[in-house]
Motif scaffolding. Structure first.
Motif, PDB file in Angstrom:
ATOM      1  N   LYS A   1     -74.863   4.633  24.683  1.00  0.00           N
ATOM      2  CA  LYS A   1     -76.079   4.747  23.867  1.00  0.00           C
ATOM      3  C   LYS A   1     -77.243   5.256  24.707  1.00  0.00           C
ATOM      4  N   ASP A   2     -77.310   4.795  25.964  1.00  0.00           N
ATOM      5  CA  ASP A   2     -78.390   5.249  26.838  1.00  0.00           C
ATOM      6  C   ASP A   2     -78.232   6.733  27.167  1.00  0.00           C
ATOM      7  N   ILE A   3     -76.964   7.176  27.323  1.00  0.00           N
ATOM      8  CA  ILE A   3     -76.742   8.599  27.606  1.00  0.00           C
ATOM      9  C   ILE A   3     -77.304   9.435  26.467  1.00  0.00           C
ATOM     10  N   ILE A   4     -76.962   9.064  25.246  1.00  0.00           N
ATOM     11  CA  ILE A   4     -77.361   9.931  24.120  1.00  0.00           C
ATOM     12  C   ILE A   4     -78.866   9.813  23.858  1.00  0.00           C
TER      13      ILE A   4
ATOM     14  N   ALA B   1     -81.327   5.817  32.921  1.00  0.00           N
ATOM     15  CA  ALA B   1     -81.628   4.383  32.994  1.00  0.00           C
ATOM     16  C   ALA B   1     -81.386   3.783  31.603  1.00  0.00           C
ATOM     17  N   PRO B   2     -81.360   2.461  31.492  1.00  0.00           N
ATOM     18  CA  PRO B   2     -81.334   1.865  30.148  1.00  0.00           C
ATOM     19  C   PRO B   2     -82.534   2.388  29.358  1.00  0.00           C
ATOM     20  N   MET B   3     -82.295   2.843  28.118  1.00  0.00           N
ATOM     21  CA  MET B   3     -83.320   3.553  27.350  1.00  0.00           C
ATOM     22  C   MET B   3     -83.831   2.706  26.183  1.00  0.00           C
TER      23      MET B   3
ATOM     24  N   GLY C   1     -91.390   5.557  19.606  1.00  0.00           N
ATOM     25  CA  GLY C   1     -92.072   6.295  18.539  1.00  0.00           C
ATOM     26  C   GLY C   1     -91.283   6.324  17.247  1.00  0.00           C
ATOM     27  N   THR C   2     -91.537   7.341  16.427  1.00  0.00           N
ATOM     28  CA  THR C   2     -90.938   7.375  15.094  1.00  0.00           C
ATOM     29  C   THR C   2     -89.981   8.541  14.903  1.00  0.00           C
ATOM     30  N   ASN C   3     -89.435   9.068  15.994  1.00  0.00           N
ATOM     31  CA  ASN C   3     -88.221   9.869  15.882  1.00  0.00           C
ATOM     32  C   ASN C   3     -87.380   9.603  17.126  1.00  0.00           C
ATOM     33  N   PRO C   4     -86.070   9.823  17.030  1.00  0.00           N
ATOM     34  CA  PRO C   4     -85.187   9.411  18.122  1.00  0.00           C
ATOM     35  C   PRO C   4     -85.415  10.172  19.426  1.00  0.00           C
ATOM     36  N   GLY C   5     -86.170  11.269  19.377  1.00  0.00           N
ATOM     37  CA  GLY C   5     -86.493  12.001  20.595  1.00  0.00           C
ATOM     38  C   GLY C   5     -87.568  11.310  21.414  1.00  0.00           C
ATOM     39  N   MET C   6     -88.236  10.316  20.842  1.00  0.00           N
ATOM     40  CA  MET C   6     -89.329   9.629  21.526  1.00  0.00           C
ATOM     41  C   MET C   6     -88.766   8.426  22.274  1.00  0.00           C
ATOM     42  N   GLY C   7     -87.972   8.732  23.311  1.00  0.00           N
ATOM     43  CA  GLY C   7     -87.326   7.684  24.087  1.00  0.00           C
ATOM     44  C   GLY C   7     -87.760   7.729  25.541  1.00  0.00           C
ATOM     45  N   ILE C   8     -87.762   6.550  26.195  1.00  0.00           N
ATOM     46  CA  ILE C   8     -88.143   6.435  27.610  1.00  0.00           C
ATOM     47  C   ILE C   8     -87.216   5.409  28.279  1.00  0.00           C
ATOM     48  N   PRO C   9     -87.129   5.436  29.621  1.00  0.00           N
ATOM     49  CA  PRO C   9     -86.462   4.331  30.291  1.00  0.00           C
ATOM     50  C   PRO C   9     -87.189   3.047  29.912  1.00  0.00           C
TER      51      PRO C   9
END
Lengths: 198, 464
Positions: free
Chosen positions: B181-184, B285-287, B291-299
């Protein structure tokens, strides 16, 4: 499917990017088993407060704006494959959505619904959004046979791309089912040479 | 000319090509569910068309079904009528239905693989964007709209133009606490929510190869969240071992023949892609998303971005306002109200095992409501057989019955307005888990640790 050829209309601006189909029609309204009536809940949670009163600052509730063309930020229609999103836009009265790009499934669903997804450059999109904001009476002319979007007030015409087969379908009101059902003998022949696979 | 895996499968399914570039593409398997099929059945009836190949359709009820008391009639009248409509249509047209109460019922993308319906080299569609999940087996699988559901019902084919090809390689070994899940989530954060639009993605590289089938499904599942038409992974011994012996898998001589063909399904040396990306597994890293779309991800230990391009500022700030977050903020320490473990992304037995292994002997935080919804009846039964249900119950987690549930909140499972939910599902869109709900996407491991701690933490400090 209804035919689409040309349209002259004012437009509604929605200058947000990545508008997903959950915003266009939230999942809780997908319980219907027919295609009709989704327009009432188009952009439901952006358009209405929890007590069902309209949100005054949302473009669809703003009396300055109207028309059959929606102009929205890039990556319009991302997310869920729900065709209900295209039905909701169509049922509300939109016939064209202009954006600088569309999510793939939404684009297909729109074309199958009779709603034209019209792709322009980022620059043209930015100019259109600003111009409609400044003058809500600004008209655009969409002409499918010549694949052009004209802004008469600017004296400018932009061409847009569309798959030639889908263009014919939209102009004539045909859809893919008619075409595919007529391919039955080719499909059956194909199945015979692939019979081992299932 | 060397061909890609995707092209090999696509080419093998082209009935004919028409002028203008579209192909008549043959569809091997069609999965249907209650929400996106009724209008397609109506379309057939209105045109007086036969259902062309009923034996190639499998139906289940998943999107709009409750997660409690599934043995009783569905209380909500609209949901009940939609599920009844599916039963009626399946009876009328002779379609195999794994409805509520059936031992094979479950989320459509969970049951396809576990029943062996999903196999390498097939074309598969469903009126659901997460159909890309089946690509984990080296199938060309993608989501379609309801008009297309009707087209496949009428002809077993679709008219499509061939997408562009993208390859995403992840090389090397994952760090502790980092999962599929963290990879994707990492890849989507790199490419953005529209970064793969128009493409079909092949995932490759040693980190992908090392994943179990369930991990691969999690990766392919979220392909749509970066706009891809679908995603797939070349089948290998891990794939074949998973498929062998399942109810719909080929048997005996048919198995040997299938295996021979499946072993030809890979991208040849020198085949070209329109776009290629390569990432180092060690950089992931664990992600978590903010935000409000799946592209808004951070470690999970990172910060919400402070700067965004001017053209994106309006959408970005609207998103942060909805989430109740500020630019530049760290999420560490943020109190969480709900934890949802489920959906076609992460509701399989390995996900439940991960959660159970972490929470064994621990208690969820008092203020957190933790819901676990297994992906299918079979997953549920397996969890009970392994005693996972008891471990979860002892830790204060509620194990429900199979459904899409709070991933899209069509049923009663909704997150209240303003509340924060760490979810193992695939979308954090505004209102996705209920009007006003605030979703933070993460892995089952991150979800389990968050439920116990009651707030966002650096999970690498809490690993068992």
């Amino acid at each position: 499917m209804e035919r689409f050829q040309t349209l002259r209309s004012t437009a509604v601006p929605l200058p947000l990017e990545n508008i997903d189909t959950d915003q266009i029609i939230p999942a809780r309204f997908l319980k219907a088993t027919t295609r009709e009536g989704f327009g009432d809940n188009l952009f439901r949670d952006w358009r209405y407060n929890p007590d069902n009163s309209p949100k005054a600052d949302f473009a669809l509730n703003n009396p300055r704006y109207g028309g059959q063309v929606l102009v929205a930020g890039k990556n319009f229609g991302c997310g869920s494959s729900r065709e209900h999103a295209a039905w909701a836009l169509y049922d509300y009265g939109f016939r064209v959505v202009v954006s600088s790009y569309f999510a793939d499934i939404f684009r297909g669903n729109a074309l199958n619904t009779g709603l034209l997804p019209l792709q322009v450059s980022d620059e043209t999109l930015g100019r259109l959004l600003a111009a409609i904001h400044a003058d809500p009476a600004l008209e655009v002319v969409v002409d499918l046979p010549s694949q052009t979007l004209a802004v008469p007030a600017w004296g400018e015409t932009f061409s847009f791309a569309i798959d030639p087969y889908k263009k014919e379908c939209l102009i004539n009101g045909y859809d893919d089912i008619d075409f595919l059902v007529n391919q039955k003998s080719a499909i059956e022949a194909f199945e015979k040479q692939r019979a081992w696979a299932w | 000319m060397p061909r890609t895996l995707f092209d090999k499968i696509w080419d093998a399914h082209v009935v004919r090509s028409i002028e203008g570039g579209q192909d008549v593409l043959y569809i091997d398997r069609h999965l249907i569910h209650e929400v996106t099929s009724p209008q397609a059945f109506d379309e057939l009836a209105a045109r007086n068309l036969e259902l062309f190949r009923p034996s190639q359709i499998i139906a289940t009820a998943d999107h709009n079904v409750p997660t409690q008391n599934q043995h009783l009639p569905i209380e909500e009248p609209l949901s009940r009528s939609q599920v009844d409509k599916l039963t009626e249509n399946c009876q009328k047209y002779g379609i195999e239905l794994y409805g509520l109460g059936h031992q094979r019922q479950g989320i459509v993308h969970v049951i396809g693989p576990e029943l062996g319906l999903t196999q390498p080299g097939l074309t598969m569609v469903c009126g659901d964007s997460h159909t890309s999940t089946h690509g984990a087996f080296g199938a060309v699988a993608f989501g379609i709209g309801t008009s297309q559901v009707a087209q496949v019902m009428a002809s077993q084919c679709l008219l499509l133009s061939r997408p562009k090809r993208m390859r995403i390689s992840v090389e090397g070994e994952l760090q502790p606490g980092v999962t599929a899940k963290d990879i994707i989530l990492y890849v989507i954060a790199q490419l953005g929510t529209g970064g793969a639009t128009g493409h079909f993605v092949e995932y490759a590289g040693s980190a992908i190869r090392a994943l179990s089938m369930e991990g691969r499904m999690t990766i392919c599942n979220m392909s749509i969240e970066m706009g891809a038409r679908g995603g797939l992974i070349a089948p290998d011994d891990t794939t074949f071992a998973y498929v062998e012996g399942r109810p719909f898998a080929p048997q005996g001589e048919a198995w040997d023949a299938a295996l021979g063909y499946w072993q030809t399904l890979y991208t040849e040396e020198g085949a070209t892609f329109d776009t290629e990306y390569t990432y180092a597994a060690a950089d992931i890293a664990p992600m978590i998303t903010y935000g409000t779309n799946p592209g808004m991800g951070i470690p999970i230990t990172g910060h919400v971005p402070s700067e965004v391009p001017a053209t994106e500022a309006e959408s970005f700030d609207k998103s942060l306002k909805y989430m109740g977050l500020q630019r530049g903020e760290s999420l560490l320490g943020k109190q969480i109200d709900y934890v949802f473990i489920g959906s076609c992304t992460n509701s399989r037995i390995e996900d439940l095992r991960t959660v159970a292994a972490y929470v064994q002997g621990k208690q969820k935080a008092g203020h957190v409501e933790a819901i676990i919804v297994p992906g299918s009846k079979q997953v549920e039964q397996q969890a009970i057989a392994e005693g996972i249900d008891k471990v979860l119950a002892a830790a204060g987690f509620e194990l429900r019955e199979p459904s899409c549930s709070a991933c899209l909140a069509m049923n009663e499972d909704k997150i209240p307005a303003g509340k924060y939910c760490v979810a193992t599902s695939n979308r954090n869109f505004e209102g996705r888990q209920g009007p006003g709900s605030r979703t933070l996407l993460a892995s089952p491991l991150v979800a389990a640790i968050t439920a116990v701690q009651g707030r966002i933490v650096d999970i690498t400090e809490y690993l068992n």
